[in-house]
Design a protein around this motif. Sequence first.
Motif, PDB file in Angstrom:
ATOM      1  N   TYR A  75       5.214   4.249   3.751  1.00 43.04           N
ATOM      2  CA  TYR A  75       5.118   5.670   4.069  1.00 43.04           C
ATOM      3  C   TYR A  75       6.271   6.395   3.391  1.00 43.04           C
ATOM      4  O   TYR A  75       7.405   5.942   3.434  1.00 43.04           O
ATOM      5  CB  TYR A  75       5.208   5.877   5.587  1.00 43.04           C
ATOM      6  N   ARG A  76       5.983   7.555   2.822  1.00 43.69           N
ATOM      7  CA  ARG A  76       7.034   8.288   2.116  1.00 43.69           C
ATOM      8  C   ARG A  76       7.870   9.145   3.060  1.00 43.69           C
ATOM      9  O   ARG A  76       9.061   9.306   2.864  1.00 43.69           O
ATOM     10  CB  ARG A  76       6.428   9.176   1.035  1.00 43.69           C
ATOM     11  N   ASN A  77       7.226   9.729   4.072  1.00 46.75           N
ATOM     12  CA  ASN A  77       7.939  10.659   4.939  1.00 46.75           C
ATOM     13  C   ASN A  77       7.753  10.354   6.420  1.00 46.75           C
ATOM     14  O   ASN A  77       8.643  10.582   7.209  1.00 46.75           O
ATOM     15  CB  ASN A  77       7.466  12.108   4.677  1.00 46.75           C
ATOM     16  N   ASP A  78       6.588   9.879   6.787  1.00 45.78           N
ATOM     17  CA  ASP A  78       6.278   9.706   8.195  1.00 45.78           C
ATOM     18  C   ASP A  78       6.953   8.470   8.762  1.00 45.78           C
ATOM     19  O   ASP A  78       7.157   7.488   8.048  1.00 45.78           O
ATOM     20  CB  ASP A  78       4.764   9.587   8.390  1.00 45.78           C
TER      21      ASP A  78
ATOM     22  N   VAL B 129       0.847  -1.191   0.000  1.00 43.52           N
ATOM     23  CA  VAL B 129       0.000   0.000   0.000  1.00 43.52           C
ATOM     24  C   VAL B 129       0.882   1.242   0.000  1.00 43.52           C
ATOM     25  O   VAL B 129       1.533   1.558   0.998  1.00 43.52           O
ATOM     26  CB  VAL B 129      -0.949   0.015   1.216  1.00 43.52           C
ATOM     27  N   LEU B 130       0.927   1.934  -1.136  1.00 35.72           N
ATOM     28  CA  LEU B 130       1.709   3.159  -1.264  1.00 35.72           C
ATOM     29  C   LEU B 130       0.845   4.352  -0.857  1.00 35.72           C
ATOM     30  O   LEU B 130      -0.296   4.483  -1.311  1.00 35.72           O
ATOM     31  CB  LEU B 130       2.181   3.334  -2.703  1.00 35.72           C
ATOM     32  N   GLY B 131       1.367   5.231  -0.029  1.00 39.66           N
ATOM     33  CA  GLY B 131       0.581   6.379   0.435  1.00 39.66           C
ATOM     34  C   GLY B 131      -0.286   6.040   1.615  1.00 39.66           C
ATOM     35  O   GLY B 131      -1.413   6.532   1.735  1.00 39.66           O
TER      36      GLY B 131
ATOM     37  N   VAL C 138       0.262  -7.615  -5.416  1.00 38.19           N
ATOM     38  CA  VAL C 138      -0.569  -6.480  -5.835  1.00 38.19           C
ATOM     39  C   VAL C 138       0.007  -5.202  -5.235  1.00 38.19           C
ATOM     40  O   VAL C 138       0.558  -5.217  -4.127  1.00 38.19           O
ATOM     41  CB  VAL C 138      -2.033  -6.665  -5.370  1.00 38.19           C
ATOM     42  N   ILE C 139      -0.124  -4.089  -5.968  1.00 40.60           N
ATOM     43  CA  ILE C 139       0.178  -2.766  -5.425  1.00 40.60           C
ATOM     44  C   ILE C 139      -1.112  -1.963  -5.381  1.00 40.60           C
ATOM     45  O   ILE C 139      -1.866  -1.918  -6.372  1.00 40.60           O
ATOM     46  CB  ILE C 139       1.221  -2.024  -6.275  1.00 40.60           C
ATOM     47  N   LEU C 140      -1.373  -1.331  -4.238  1.00 34.49           N
ATOM     48  CA  LEU C 140      -2.449  -0.360  -4.102  1.00 34.49           C
ATOM     49  C   LEU C 140      -1.790   1.011  -4.004  1.00 34.49           C
ATOM     50  O   LEU C 140      -1.155   1.332  -2.997  1.00 34.49           O
ATOM     51  CB  LEU C 140      -3.299  -0.650  -2.863  1.00 34.49           C
ATOM     52  N   ALA C 141      -1.925   1.810  -5.060  1.00 36.81           N
ATOM     53  CA  ALA C 141      -1.251   3.109  -5.130  1.00 36.81           C
ATOM     54  C   ALA C 141      -2.215   4.209  -4.709  1.00 36.81           C
ATOM     55  O   ALA C 141      -2.906   4.810  -5.544  1.00 36.81           O
ATOM     56  CB  ALA C 141      -0.714   3.350  -6.536  1.00 36.81           C
ATOM     57  N   LEU C 142      -2.250   4.481  -3.405  1.00 34.77           N
ATOM     58  CA  LEU C 142      -3.084   5.559  -2.883  1.00 34.77           C
ATOM     59  C   LEU C 142      -2.404   6.911  -3.005  1.00 34.77           C
ATOM     60  O   LEU C 142      -3.058   7.946  -2.886  1.00 34.77           O
ATOM     61  CB  LEU C 142      -3.405   5.302  -1.404  1.00 34.77           C
ATOM     62  N   TRP C 143      -1.091   6.900  -3.186  1.00 37.16           N
ATOM     63  CA  TRP C 143      -0.360   8.160  -3.194  1.00 37.16           C
ATOM     64  C   TRP C 143      -0.795   9.024  -4.381  1.00 37.16           C
ATOM     65  O   TRP C 143      -1.349   8.556  -5.363  1.00 37.16           O
ATOM     66  CB  TRP C 143       1.138   7.923  -3.218  1.00 37.16           C
ATOM     67  N   GLY C 144      -0.552  10.321  -4.265  1.00 36.75           N
ATOM     68  CA  GLY C 144      -0.898  11.212  -5.355  1.00 36.75           C
ATOM     69  C   GLY C 144      -0.819  12.660  -4.932  1.00 36.75           C
ATOM     70  O   GLY C 144      -0.794  12.985  -3.747  1.00 36.75           O
TER      71      GLY C 144
END
Length: 286
Positions: A41-44, A12-14, A67-73
Motif C-alpha cells: 500500500y502506498r498511503n493507506d 502486489v503494488l497498488g 513476480v510483481i503485479l503492478a496494479l498501481w497507476g
Amino acid sequence: MAPEPQKIRTLVLGASGKIGRMLRASWTLKPPQDIEFIYVYRNDPPEEGGIVWTPEESCENLPDIDVILALWGATPSNGSALNANVSLAHSALKLALAKGARKVLHCSSAAVYAPQGHVLSEEDAGEAANAYGQSKLEMERAIQAWDQENPGKIENVMLRIGNVAGAESLFGNMTPGGEVFLDRFPNGKGPERSYIAPPDLGQVIADLIRAKTVTGPINVASPEPVEMAELAVAAGCHVTWKPAPGNAVQSVVLDTRRLQAICDLGANASDPTHLVEGAKIGGVWP
C-alpha cells in the motif's frame, strides 16, 4: 515425505485501489494454493500482512520475490498526473531487479486502442482514443524500450484489461432498482463492451503468474462481448434509451484468443448475471 513445493511469491503494488480490493477479496474467497500474495500500500494503513511502501523509499526492507503485479497507476479519477504511469512502470522494473523477480505483470488498459470497427487484437494498438489511453500506451512503449536495453532480464507482460465489472463507469452509474441511461444506435441496440468479472480477473492473473515465457501485451476480458443493457437488467436497473450522438462508439471488443490459450474462464464468463455477481466482490459495488 517430499517437501511441499515452494509458493510463487508475488508482490502486489497498488493493493488498495478498486481493482486491488476486488482481487484481494477474490483471492481470499478462493486462494491459489501455489501463490503467496504480498500486498503493498502506498498511503493507506496496511491490513494484516500488508506493507506500506512508496517508490521514493528504499526497498531494503521488502522481501525477495518471484513476480510483481503492478496494479498501481494514474487514472483520470485518482487525481494523479497521467504521465506518472511511465515512472511507475520504471519503478516496478527497478524493484524487480533489486528483489530478484523474474516477471512483472503491468496493469495497462483496453483504452490503448482507438475504435476501429473490428475486434481488437494485440497488434491493433497505436493510437489511443483519450489521454488516459495514451498514457498507458506510452507506459507500454517505455517497458518495451527497457526490454530492448535489458534483454532477457525480466519477463514483462502488459495486461490490456477490458471493463472490470463493478469498477468502471456503467456500474458507477447503476444502483439496483434505479434507472440507467444508455445510447441507442441506428441498429436499435446499445453499446457493447468486453467485460470481465473480478474473480475471473483473479484467475487470469494467477494463471499468468504461473505461465512460462509469456511476454508483451495481452488482452484481458471474457471471451464474448456484453451488451450494457443486458448488464443493467441483470443488475436490476431500468434502462432509459437516448439517441446515440454522432461521436458515440457502439462496439469496443477485444480479441482474447491469446488469453484463452493460457486461461480457460469457462462458458459463463460473459454472462451478465455472472458479471453482476462478480461485481459485488470486494465491497466496491453497489
